[in-house]
Design an enzyme around this catalytic site. Structure first.
Site, mmCIF file in Angstrom:
data_model
loop_
_atom_site.group_PDB
_atom_site.id
_atom_site.type_symbol
_atom_site.label_atom_id
_atom_site.label_comp_id
_atom_site.label_asym_id
_atom_site.label_seq_id
_atom_site.Cartn_x
_atom_site.Cartn_y
_atom_site.Cartn_z
ATOM 1 N N GLU A 183 -21.325 5.133 61.180
ATOM 2 C CA GLU A 183 -22.469 4.341 62.059
ATOM 3 C C GLU A 183 -23.426 4.081 60.958
ATOM 4 O O GLU A 183 -24.192 3.123 61.586
ATOM 5 C CB GLU A 183 -22.888 5.267 62.978
ATOM 6 C CG GLU A 183 -23.772 6.430 62.769
ATOM 7 C CD GLU A 183 -22.958 7.714 62.244
ATOM 8 O OE1 GLU A 183 -21.778 7.514 61.711
ATOM 9 O OE2 GLU A 183 -23.432 8.880 62.686
ATOM 10 N N CYS A 288 -17.971 11.494 46.415
ATOM 11 C CA CYS A 288 -17.586 12.819 46.526
ATOM 12 C C CYS A 288 -16.962 13.088 45.120
ATOM 13 O O CYS A 288 -16.602 14.330 44.972
ATOM 14 C CB CYS A 288 -16.282 12.706 47.654
ATOM 15 S SG CYS A 288 -14.875 11.851 47.042
HETATM 16 P P1 NAD Z 1 -20.597 12.773 57.236
HETATM 17 O O1 NAD Z 1 -19.933 14.479 57.429
HETATM 18 O O2 NAD Z 1 -22.132 13.195 57.617
HETATM 19 O O3 NAD Z 1 -20.035 11.994 58.496
HETATM 20 C C1 NAD Z 1 -18.761 11.948 58.443
HETATM 21 C C2 NAD Z 1 -18.382 11.163 59.734
HETATM 22 O O4 NAD Z 1 -18.472 11.926 60.811
HETATM 23 C C3 NAD Z 1 -19.118 9.863 60.373
HETATM 24 O O5 NAD Z 1 -18.139 8.899 60.804
HETATM 25 C C4 NAD Z 1 -19.894 10.485 61.277
HETATM 26 O O6 NAD Z 1 -20.264 9.572 62.292
HETATM 27 C C5 NAD Z 1 -19.053 11.869 61.958
HETATM 28 N N1 NAD Z 1 -20.145 12.907 62.170
HETATM 29 C C6 NAD Z 1 -21.314 13.144 61.676
HETATM 30 N N2 NAD Z 1 -21.812 14.158 62.266
HETATM 31 C C7 NAD Z 1 -20.952 14.713 63.162
HETATM 32 C C8 NAD Z 1 -20.696 15.656 64.229
HETATM 33 N N3 NAD Z 1 -21.743 16.621 64.272
HETATM 34 N N4 NAD Z 1 -19.545 15.988 64.781
HETATM 35 C C9 NAD Z 1 -18.571 14.972 64.704
HETATM 36 N N5 NAD Z 1 -18.629 14.022 63.704
HETATM 37 C C10 NAD Z 1 -19.794 13.731 63.079
HETATM 38 O O7 NAD Z 1 -20.735 12.444 55.956
HETATM 39 P P2 NAD Z 1 -21.474 11.217 55.304
HETATM 40 O O8 NAD Z 1 -22.715 11.786 54.944
HETATM 41 O O9 NAD Z 1 -21.164 9.972 55.845
HETATM 42 O O10 NAD Z 1 -20.631 11.199 53.785
HETATM 43 C C11 NAD Z 1 -20.743 11.985 52.580
HETATM 44 C C12 NAD Z 1 -20.093 13.394 52.622
HETATM 45 O O11 NAD Z 1 -18.580 12.887 52.606
HETATM 46 C C13 NAD Z 1 -20.283 14.068 51.484
HETATM 47 O O12 NAD Z 1 -20.175 15.395 51.445
HETATM 48 C C14 NAD Z 1 -19.113 13.624 50.479
HETATM 49 O O13 NAD Z 1 -18.715 14.703 49.403
HETATM 50 C C15 NAD Z 1 -17.926 13.561 51.573
HETATM 51 N N6 NAD Z 1 -16.847 12.749 51.036
HETATM 52 C C16 NAD Z 1 -15.673 13.454 50.475
HETATM 53 C C17 NAD Z 1 -14.720 12.618 50.097
HETATM 54 C C18 NAD Z 1 -13.386 13.329 49.880
HETATM 55 O O14 NAD Z 1 -12.567 12.672 49.731
HETATM 56 N N7 NAD Z 1 -13.216 14.529 49.783
HETATM 57 C C19 NAD Z 1 -14.675 11.370 49.980
HETATM 58 C C20 NAD Z 1 -15.931 10.527 50.481
HETATM 59 C C21 NAD Z 1 -17.035 11.258 50.820
#
Ligand code: NAD
Length: 505
Positions: A183, A288
């Protein structure tokens, strides 16, 4: 917080082939993190809209699952060309909403484009197996059948690449899809979705709902969704894995990271220092696979001043401007968090070699969420800057007396996403890749993200679920194996009498 002026464009949902305005009352601003300009508003989709998207996917699956391989493949051939033709435009949207530099935004799209190209090869990837004469006159073969409606939940940091890890492979396998982009920056994702529709993905095969926690939870719970791909933080990914698994779905969650690089004294110094700076501070550390810990072994500890000097040459600023190396953090909250982590690191006794707080900025960038490259030395496990994922331009330098001690440190960290070794010794490289417990391993490669011939993976707290995104593994994730054993009779081979044993002979 959320504004609703009618002059600000709204991001649409995609349901049953139509881009529609959400009926929700809950909206969120999409903000340019370099300037705080509001670019658009994104809806938090209602439960009825999530249901409608899943219902559209369920209906479309009835026909899409039977679509010939060639038809599916040709859509992705066309799609990859459309992405190429529009890459500059998508990159400028991506930079405006996410902050990374324009060349890096093109890289984000390109790495996703490679998965689209791979999806166009689905005919070779989705083949079953056959064994002839497993018993007299009996053959056994497998088919890889699509699952039904699958869903994807994506993070903010790669709004092009990560959605493209998901829906092209799922759809190429014969599934239909419901995507929930981040979002925080859904606009470039939506431009890619528009091009996917233009490429010929039929109505209902790809659907998009927007939102945050409640929409993600609705996806986890929905009885008609068969599989969920998640990429994001470990906290949320663990929740999604548990919740969606409990609801009977297949789930793959790629999660947080703390990526270490080990530097051995025989490493090529020039190459190594350049690699470290690029991998630590590119995309403002919001990858990541960003390098967040460097373990200096032996005399490489003397390289710190040069590492700091090289880092000082990076330009912090608006990613849309030529010459910028480090863009802003995604939000004011992310900036506050990273700054407080830096303060905490200094308070916990690490040496602040380079402090990126309050970087020099001009014009509208003064309003942006900027933190400049920051380097700590003397970092140890137990310090918050080591134990937690900072997800900003902060590099921690630790020390180790030997390769063995450095590997032990990496394996003791909870995360296992990416790692790298810098050396000119083949024996050291082999020992490292054998013993380190991490998903992506680089030898003199600082960010070893695999190309789509292989699959992205992860270990320990960085991944839940057995099968990773793209490559061969994702075909197994998005399909169900059915095993068929068959015997055909002609008049000469009909057996006589009843056989009550289990044997096929
Ligand atoms: P995030 O976990 O905050 O959000 C990811 C998704 O989950 C979003 O679509 C968000 O709307 C949803 N979300 C957020 N809170 C939620 C909840 N409480 N319940 C259900 N859904 C929820 O992650 P971010 O800040 O958008 O991205 C950064 C993170 O992603 C970092 O930790 C990074 O390391 C990780 N990442 C990992 C990889 C990988 O391949 N391992 C790749 C890219 C990013």
């Amino acid at each position: 917080m959320p504004t609703t002026p009618s002059t600000i464009p709204t991001v649409k949902l995609l349901i049953a082939g139509k881009f529609i305005e959400s009926q929700t009352t809950e909206w969120r601003d999409i903000v340019n993190p370099a300037t705080q300009q509001v670019l658009a508003r994104v809806p938090m989709a209602t439960p009825a809209e999530v249901d409608a998207a899943v219902a559209a996917g369920k209906e479309a699956f009835k026909t899409w699952r039977h679509t010939p391989i060639g038809v599916r493949a040709r859509i992705f051939l066309k799609y990859q060309q459309l992405i190429r033709d529009n890459i500059k435009e998508i990159a400028s949207i991506l930079t405006a909403e996410q902050g990374k530099t324009l060349p890096d935004a093109e890289g984000d799209i390109f790495r996703g484009l490679e998965v689209v190209e791979h999806a166009a090869n689905i005919g070779n990837l989705q083949m079953g197996e056959l064994a002839n004469n497993v018993a007299t006159g009996v053959d056994t073969y497998t088919v890889q059948q699509p699952l039904g409606v699958c869903a994807g939940i994506t993070p903010f940091n790669f709004p092009a690449m990560i959605p493209l890890w998901m829906f092209p492979m799922a759809i190429a396998c014969g599934n239909t899809f419901v995507l929930k982009p981040s979002e925080q920056d859904p606009m470039s994702t939506m431009r890619l979705v528009e091009l996917a529709i233009e490429a010929g993905i039929p109505p209902g095969v790809l659907n998009v709902v927007h939102g945050g926690e409640s929409v993600a939870n609705a996806i986890c719970d929905h009885a008609d969704i068969k599989a969920v791909s998640f990429v994001g933080s470990t906290r949320v990914g663990t929740h999604v894995y548990n919740r969606a698994s409990l609801a009977g779905k297949r789930v793959q969650c790629m999660m947080g990271a703390k990526n270490h690089a080990i530097i051995l004294p025989d490493a090529h110094k020039e190459q190594t220092l350049n690699s470290l700076v690029g991998a630590a501070f590119g995309a403002a550390g919001q990858r990541c696979m960003a390098l967040s810990v460097v373990i200096l072994v032996g005399e490489t500890q003397a390289w710190i001043p040069e590492l700091v000097a090289r880092t000082r040459t990076l330009t912090v600023g608006n990613g849309a401007l030529a010459g910028t190396d480090v863009g802003p953090l995604i939000s004011c909250a992310a900036k506050d968090r990273v700054e407080s982590m830096i303060a905490r690191g200094a308070g916990e006794g690490a040496k602040l070699e380079l402090d990126g707080r309050l970087p020099p900025l001009t014009g509208s960038a003064r309003e942006g969420n900027f933190v400049g490259p920051t380097i700590f030395s003397g970092v140890k496990p137990g310090m918050a800057i080591y134990d937690q994922e900072v997800f900003g331009p902060v590099l921690c330098i630790a020390e180790a007396p030997s390769l063995e001690a450095a590997i032990a440190m990496i394996n003791a960290n909870p995360n296992g996403n990416g790692t790298a070794l810098f050396t000119q010794s083949g024996a050291a490289a082999r020992k490292f890749q054998e013993e380190v417990d991490v998903g992506q391993v680089g030898i003199n490669v600082p960010i070893p993200v695999p190309v789509p011939l292989f699959s992205f993976t992860g270990s320990r707290a960085s991944k839940l679920g057995d099968l990773g995104p793209y490559g061969k593994q994702v075909v197994m994730f998005y399909t169900q194996t059915k095993t068929i054993t068959e015997r055909w009779f002609d008049d000469s081979s009909v057996s006589t009498g009843v056989n009550t044993t289990i044997s096929l002979r």
